[in-house]
Design a protein around this motif. Sequence first.
Motif, PDB file in Angstrom:
ATOM      1  N   ARG A  36      38.505  48.135  42.981  1.00 38.82           N
ATOM      2  CA  ARG A  36      38.952  46.740  43.155  1.00 38.82           C
ATOM      3  C   ARG A  36      38.856  45.970  41.838  1.00 38.82           C
ATOM      4  O   ARG A  36      39.772  45.229  41.472  1.00 38.82           O
ATOM      5  CB  ARG A  36      38.082  46.098  44.225  1.00 38.82           C
ATOM      6  CG  ARG A  36      38.545  44.751  44.681  1.00 38.82           C
ATOM      7  CD  ARG A  36      37.604  44.236  45.755  1.00 38.82           C
ATOM      8  NE  ARG A  36      38.168  43.070  46.400  1.00 38.82           N
ATOM      9  CZ  ARG A  36      37.510  42.309  47.225  1.00 38.82           C
ATOM     10  NH1 ARG A  36      36.269  42.592  47.552  1.00 38.82           N
ATOM     11  NH2 ARG A  36      38.078  41.255  47.766  1.00 38.82           N
ATOM     12  N   VAL A  37      37.741  46.156  41.131  1.00 44.03           N
ATOM     13  CA  VAL A  37      37.581  45.493  39.822  1.00 44.03           C
ATOM     14  C   VAL A  37      38.652  45.988  38.850  1.00 44.03           C
ATOM     15  O   VAL A  37      39.241  45.202  38.094  1.00 44.03           O
ATOM     16  CB  VAL A  37      36.157  45.744  39.274  1.00 44.03           C
ATOM     17  CG1 VAL A  37      36.043  45.295  37.827  1.00 44.03           C
ATOM     18  CG2 VAL A  37      35.125  45.039  40.133  1.00 44.03           C
ATOM     19  N   MET A  38      38.921  47.294  38.869  1.00 45.00           N
ATOM     20  CA  MET A  38      39.954  47.847  37.981  1.00 45.00           C
ATOM     21  C   MET A  38      41.329  47.277  38.298  1.00 45.00           C
ATOM     22  O   MET A  38      42.134  47.049  37.388  1.00 45.00           O
ATOM     23  CB  MET A  38      39.970  49.374  38.103  1.00 45.00           C
ATOM     24  CG  MET A  38      38.756  50.037  37.525  1.00 45.00           C
ATOM     25  SD  MET A  38      38.782  51.807  37.834  1.00 45.00           S
ATOM     26  CE  MET A  38      37.083  52.200  37.522  1.00 45.00           C
ATOM     27  N   LEU A  39      41.603  47.046  39.571  1.00 45.90           N
ATOM     28  CA  LEU A  39      42.888  46.433  39.931  1.00 45.90           C
ATOM     29  C   LEU A  39      42.987  45.011  39.387  1.00 45.90           C
ATOM     30  O   LEU A  39      44.052  44.586  38.909  1.00 45.90           O
ATOM     31  CB  LEU A  39      43.059  46.445  41.456  1.00 45.90           C
ATOM     32  CG  LEU A  39      43.396  47.794  42.073  1.00 45.90           C
ATOM     33  CD1 LEU A  39      43.241  47.748  43.588  1.00 45.90           C
ATOM     34  CD2 LEU A  39      44.809  48.210  41.703  1.00 45.90           C
ATOM     35  N   TRP A  40      41.891  44.258  39.448  1.00 45.06           N
ATOM     36  CA  TRP A  40      41.903  42.905  38.868  1.00 45.06           C
ATOM     37  C   TRP A  40      42.118  42.968  37.348  1.00 45.06           C
ATOM     38  O   TRP A  40      42.885  42.179  36.789  1.00 45.06           O
ATOM     39  CB  TRP A  40      40.590  42.176  39.170  1.00 45.06           C
ATOM     40  CG  TRP A  40      40.469  41.676  40.576  1.00 45.06           C
ATOM     41  CD1 TRP A  40      39.577  42.088  41.518  1.00 45.06           C
ATOM     42  CD2 TRP A  40      41.265  40.673  41.207  1.00 45.06           C
ATOM     43  NE1 TRP A  40      39.776  41.411  42.689  1.00 45.06           N
ATOM     44  CE2 TRP A  40      40.797  40.525  42.532  1.00 45.06           C
ATOM     45  CE3 TRP A  40      42.322  39.876  40.783  1.00 45.06           C
ATOM     46  CZ2 TRP A  40      41.351  39.624  43.431  1.00 45.06           C
ATOM     47  CZ3 TRP A  40      42.877  38.973  41.686  1.00 45.06           C
ATOM     48  CH2 TRP A  40      42.396  38.856  42.987  1.00 45.06           C
ATOM     49  N   VAL A  41      41.453  43.915  36.687  1.00 45.72           N
ATOM     50  CA  VAL A  41      41.610  44.052  35.233  1.00 45.72           C
ATOM     51  C   VAL A  41      43.052  44.427  34.887  1.00 45.72           C
ATOM     52  O   VAL A  41      43.660  43.864  33.965  1.00 45.72           O
ATOM     53  CB  VAL A  41      40.608  45.099  34.685  1.00 45.72           C
ATOM     54  CG1 VAL A  41      40.912  45.457  33.246  1.00 45.72           C
ATOM     55  CG2 VAL A  41      39.181  44.582  34.823  1.00 45.72           C
ATOM     56  N   MET A  42      43.619  45.372  35.654  1.00 46.61           N
ATOM     57  CA  MET A  42      44.994  45.783  35.377  1.00 46.61           C
ATOM     58  C   MET A  42      45.981  44.650  35.628  1.00 46.61           C
ATOM     59  O   MET A  42      46.971  44.503  34.905  1.00 46.61           O
ATOM     60  CB  MET A  42      45.351  47.008  36.224  1.00 46.61           C
ATOM     61  CG  MET A  42      44.665  48.256  35.722  1.00 46.61           C
ATOM     62  SD  MET A  42      45.239  49.748  36.510  1.00 46.61           S
ATOM     63  CE  MET A  42      46.862  49.883  35.845  1.00 46.61           C
ATOM     64  N   SER A  43      45.717  43.833  36.646  1.00 43.82           N
ATOM     65  CA  SER A  43      46.619  42.704  36.891  1.00 43.82           C
ATOM     66  C   SER A  43      46.574  41.724  35.719  1.00 43.82           C
ATOM     67  O   SER A  43      47.609  41.180  35.316  1.00 43.82           O
ATOM     68  CB  SER A  43      46.262  42.001  38.200  1.00 43.82           C
ATOM     69  OG  SER A  43      45.009  41.365  38.111  1.00 43.82           O
ATOM     70  N   ALA A  44      45.392  41.516  35.153  1.00 44.29           N
ATOM     71  CA  ALA A  44      45.294  40.630  33.990  1.00 44.29           C
ATOM     72  C   ALA A  44      46.068  41.205  32.803  1.00 44.29           C
ATOM     73  O   ALA A  44      46.809  40.484  32.114  1.00 44.29           O
ATOM     74  CB  ALA A  44      43.830  40.412  33.619  1.00 44.29           C
ATOM     75  N   PHE A  45      45.912  42.517  32.559  1.00 47.47           N
ATOM     76  CA  PHE A  45      46.666  43.165  31.474  1.00 47.47           C
ATOM     77  C   PHE A  45      48.169  43.024  31.686  1.00 47.47           C
ATOM     78  O   PHE A  45      48.925  42.769  30.750  1.00 47.47           O
ATOM     79  CB  PHE A  45      46.318  44.656  31.383  1.00 47.47           C
ATOM     80  CG  PHE A  45      44.996  44.951  30.732  1.00 47.47           C
ATOM     81  CD1 PHE A  45      44.370  44.035  29.902  1.00 47.47           C
ATOM     82  CD2 PHE A  45      44.369  46.174  30.947  1.00 47.47           C
ATOM     83  CE1 PHE A  45      43.161  44.312  29.297  1.00 47.47           C
ATOM     84  CE2 PHE A  45      43.156  46.470  30.344  1.00 47.47           C
ATOM     85  CZ  PHE A  45      42.543  45.530  29.530  1.00 47.47           C
TER      86      PHE A  45
END
Length: 200
Positions: free
Chosen positions: A74-83
Amino acid sequence: MSFGDPNNPYGQQPGQPPQGQQPGYGYPQGQPQQGQQPGYGYPQAPPVQQAGYGYPGGYPAAPTEMPGGIKAARVMLWVMSAFQVIAGIFLFAAMGAVDDAVNNADTTADTAALADFGKGIVAFLAVLMLIFAALSITLALKMKSGGNATRICAIVYGAFAALGGLVSLPLGIVTLALGILIIVFVAKSDGAAWFQRPRY
């Protein structure tokens, strides 16, 4: 109490219950008393336990807290959305820079057409980045309450992210790693148990 003639095969024998209390044929009996043999029929069985979630012998108990791998995904999905939002904004800015460069230079009709084609490709990539960012945010929000469809979408999303990172190496190394980790964490058995848990 008298048992009658011990030699009479039709009379009541010692150690047997009285005539009207014969055990039923074919049904399990209670504990035999001392000196008695169990009756005919089914063997004695342990008491039946109710099978189901949380019961011994049933299914494993459903997880009540999100597993650590799903939290990490879930955290990785948030990071990828920011990228992806940053990449989309950058691509839109690059499209404006290309437009300014074409306007300031002496261009022929062929050069202007080629510049328009390049701007179209950059605009397509920018919109694609923003769509993937929206999908990433949606998946991150659905990780807590989503079902097996959310899990499958997250695996497919991770595969596309890994493929995009592979195409854009060396800049896409972070996207490649995050995409692979999302697939691994969501596809694990505890992740499957989380997304397939019963909802009451």
